[in-house]
Design an enzyme around this catalytic site. Structure first.
Site, PDB file in Angstrom:
ATOM      1  N   HIS A 295      -2.272  -2.969  35.807  1.00  0.00           N
ATOM      2  CA  HIS A 295      -3.264  -2.856  36.480  1.00  0.00           C
ATOM      3  C   HIS A 295      -4.066  -1.716  36.384  1.00  0.00           C
ATOM      4  O   HIS A 295      -3.794  -0.608  35.537  1.00  0.00           O
ATOM      5  CB  HIS A 295      -3.215  -2.853  37.990  1.00  0.00           C
ATOM      6  CG  HIS A 295      -2.842  -4.246  38.695  1.00  0.00           C
ATOM      7  ND1 HIS A 295      -1.591  -4.768  38.693  1.00  0.00           N
ATOM      8  CD2 HIS A 295      -3.547  -5.347  39.189  1.00  0.00           C
ATOM      9  CE1 HIS A 295      -1.444  -5.845  39.104  1.00  0.00           C
ATOM     10  NE2 HIS A 295      -2.759  -6.093  39.387  1.00  0.00           N
ATOM     11  N   HIS A 296      -5.447  -1.690  36.788  1.00  0.00           N
ATOM     12  CA  HIS A 296      -6.510  -0.305  36.557  1.00  0.00           C
ATOM     13  C   HIS A 296      -6.137   0.942  37.334  1.00  0.00           C
ATOM     14  O   HIS A 296      -4.936   0.865  37.819  1.00  0.00           O
ATOM     15  CB  HIS A 296      -7.687  -0.733  37.219  1.00  0.00           C
ATOM     16  CG  HIS A 296      -7.806  -1.191  38.707  1.00  0.00           C
ATOM     17  ND1 HIS A 296      -7.663  -0.293  39.510  1.00  0.00           N
ATOM     18  CD2 HIS A 296      -7.561  -2.598  39.126  1.00  0.00           C
ATOM     19  CE1 HIS A 296      -7.534  -0.853  40.680  1.00  0.00           C
ATOM     20  NE2 HIS A 296      -7.479  -2.153  40.456  1.00  0.00           N
TER      21      HIS A 296
ATOM     22  N   GLY B 101     -14.299  -4.005  53.512  1.00  0.00           N
ATOM     23  CA  GLY B 101     -14.384  -3.028  52.016  1.00  0.00           C
ATOM     24  C   GLY B 101     -15.616  -3.484  51.404  1.00  0.00           C
ATOM     25  O   GLY B 101     -15.346  -3.644  50.158  1.00  0.00           O
TER      26      GLY B 101
ATOM     27  N   ASN C 283      -2.339 -12.618  46.094  1.00  0.00           N
ATOM     28  CA  ASN C 283      -3.170 -13.013  44.775  1.00  0.00           C
ATOM     29  C   ASN C 283      -3.957 -14.499  45.222  1.00  0.00           C
ATOM     30  O   ASN C 283      -2.997 -15.390  45.597  1.00  0.00           O
ATOM     31  CB  ASN C 283      -2.454 -13.273  43.773  1.00  0.00           C
ATOM     32  CG  ASN C 283      -3.410 -13.375  42.462  1.00  0.00           C
ATOM     33  OD1 ASN C 283      -4.294 -14.281  42.640  1.00  0.00           O
ATOM     34  ND2 ASN C 283      -3.341 -12.402  41.487  1.00  0.00           N
TER      35      ASN C 283
ATOM     36  N   THR D 140      -4.973  -7.881  51.048  1.00  0.00           N
ATOM     37  CA  THR D 140      -4.503  -6.379  51.117  1.00  0.00           C
ATOM     38  C   THR D 140      -3.076  -6.713  50.817  1.00  0.00           C
ATOM     39  O   THR D 140      -2.175  -7.428  51.085  1.00  0.00           O
ATOM     40  CB  THR D 140      -4.571  -6.036  52.378  1.00  0.00           C
ATOM     41  OG1 THR D 140      -6.135  -5.893  52.923  1.00  0.00           O
ATOM     42  CG2 THR D 140      -4.270  -4.665  52.626  1.00  0.00           C
TER      43      THR D 140
ATOM     44  N   LYS E 185      -5.621   1.559  41.102  1.00  0.00           N
ATOM     45  CA  LYS E 185      -4.677   0.904  42.036  1.00  0.00           C
ATOM     46  C   LYS E 185      -3.621   1.696  42.689  1.00  0.00           C
ATOM     47  O   LYS E 185      -2.883   2.524  41.915  1.00  0.00           O
ATOM     48  CB  LYS E 185      -3.825  -0.357  41.422  1.00  0.00           C
ATOM     49  CG  LYS E 185      -3.173  -1.304  42.357  1.00  0.00           C
ATOM     50  CD  LYS E 185      -2.628  -2.455  41.464  1.00  0.00           C
ATOM     51  CE  LYS E 185      -1.853  -3.474  42.539  1.00  0.00           C
ATOM     52  NZ  LYS E 185      -2.590  -3.933  43.780  1.00  0.00           N
TER      53      LYS E 185
END
EC number: 1.17.1.8
Length: 265
Positions: free
Chosen positions: A153-154, A7, A122, A97, A157
């Site tokens: 989260h952004h 990625g 995490n 992941t 996600k």
């Protein structure tokens, strides 16, 4: 340490590339990206203003043939393909992941019989120390306190609740002698009835560029306690991933997490 990044064009991938390039003990030997990515063929260092000679590619076997370790913060289907390639080439894995199905988790666990794998939702030191704090708190707030986990989260996600929120839920449930599968409540809508005192609730917020905020709320009568971790950048995840690589360098096959890496067990 010969490290490849999966990625590589993503937000986390770019941070990992920079971390590897800045680590005197690490060598970037490969950068994987998805098939059809517009970044294929680009120098991996271009994201951080450096020339590495390592081109982004979707050729798994070519990259795995050069690497001793792969760091993977991608999506479940991609990670499963990477696990299969790692088995072919005997490459150790650091996996951040999230969103795996039960079947995919079983594949990961089976691979760990042959490979050294660190798997953690995490990898920040702060989050993993927070997990220990939550275990302690749960033991002392086991009666008369309602437990809720709120994460943000952004906007990009794709899974909810976050893997970190689930880790926190598992830490709390385990400290209380419960199974999270039996007591988790994911979101509430409509007429839900009175709260089950043994439940652990989850709420997810998505918006903007929030890197990752997690709060575990212990709500009692007359008081409430909140344990919060906030990430302001992905640097802590990248540094934790490199710490996991170093841990694997002295380990054989097996499935480990960041509690093992940090000696928190």
């Amino acid at each position: 340490m010969k490290i490849a990044i999966a990625g590589a064009s993503g937000r986390m991938g770019r941070m990992l590339i920079e971390a590897v390039l800045n680590d005197a003990d690490a060598q970037l030997v490969g950068a994987l990206d998805r098939a059809g990515s517009p970044f294929l063929g680009q120098d991996a260092g271009a994201f951080v203003g450096k020339d590495t000679g390592i081109k982004l590619t979707d050729d798994l076997d070519a990259v795995f043939a050069q690497a001793d370790y792969l760091i993977d913060f991608t999506r479940p289907e991609g990670t499963i393909a990477h696990i299969e390639a790692a088995l072919r080439h005997d490459v150790k894995l650091v996996i951040g992941t999230t969103g795996f199905t039960a079947e995919q988790k079983a594949q990961l666990q089976a691979a760990a019989a042959k490979l050294g794998i660190v798997f953690a939702a995490n990898m920040s030191v702060g989050v993993n120390v927070t997990l220990k704090l939550l275990e302690f708190a749960a033991q002392h707030f086991s009666h008369g306190y309602d437990i809720e986990i709120i994460e943000a989260h952004h906007r990009h996600k794709v899974d909810a609740p976050s893997g970190t929120a689930l880790m926190m839920g598992e830490a709390v449930a385990g400290a209380l002698g419960r199974s999270l599968d039996d007591c988790a409540v994911y979101g509430r809508h409509g007429v839900t009835g009175e709260r089950d005192p043994s439940s652990i609730g989850f709420a997810a917020v998505r918006g903007g560029d929030i890197v990752g905020d997690h709060t575990v709320l212990f709500a009692g009568i007359g008081e409430r306690i909140e344990i919060t971790h906030k990430s302001s950048s992905r640097v802590s995840y990248a540094q934790g991933a490199l710490r996991a690589v170093r841990f694997l360098s002295a380990r054989g096959a097996g499935l480990f997490d960041m509690q093992d890496v940090l000696g928190l067990r």
